[in-house]
Design a protein around this motif. Structure first.
Motif: not given
Length: 139
Positions: A63-65, A71-76, A126-130, A24-38
């Protein structure tokens, strides 16, 4: 190299957690938000990813919902807040552009979902991305 992937946001690697085959690779986007890539451990090594590495996150619009409420109780893991800027609908599908800190995301969703969620410019979403749907490119 040109790509058909609409969602390309630059960022910086903040952590790499390696397993035997995947990482898993955590990335801080240019706007400050974080995203994780597997991604595969082989890809981490080939790209030379370490803390501080500049990368471009890549996510296909299919792949964007989108969610309009809590959003609670979700593995994303990837949940990126933004505001709808444009909605284009066709016969069955729609393209929804979302402004996020430091960039823009496009979600390809059904026309019915646009109607049910009452998506229109100005709507908060909220954009949800696995994490398995996030690819990385060395910047």
């Amino acid at each position: 190299m040109s790509l058909s992937i609409r969602n390309q946001i630059p960022g910086t690697v903040t952590a790499v957690t390696a397993g035997k085959v995947m990482a898993t690779v955590k990335v801080r986007l240019v706007g400050g938000q974080e995203i994780t890539a597997a991604i595969t451990l082989e890809a981490v090594k080939e790209l030379g990813l370490t803390d501080g590495s500049p990368v471009r996150t890549l996510v296909k619009s299919t792949e964007v919902s989108l969610a309009t409420g809590a959003v609670e109780g979700l593995s994303i893991r990837n949940r990126i807040s933004g505001t709808v800027t444009e909605v284009a609908t066709g016969g069955a599908m729609a393209s929804v552009k979302v402004s996020v800190e430091g960039g823009e995301l496009t979600a390809a969703i059904t026309k019915d979902a646009v109607t049910d969620l009452r998506l229109a410019p100005g709507a908060s979403v909220t954009a949800l991305i696995k994490s398995t749907e996030v690819s990385l490119a060395a910047a």
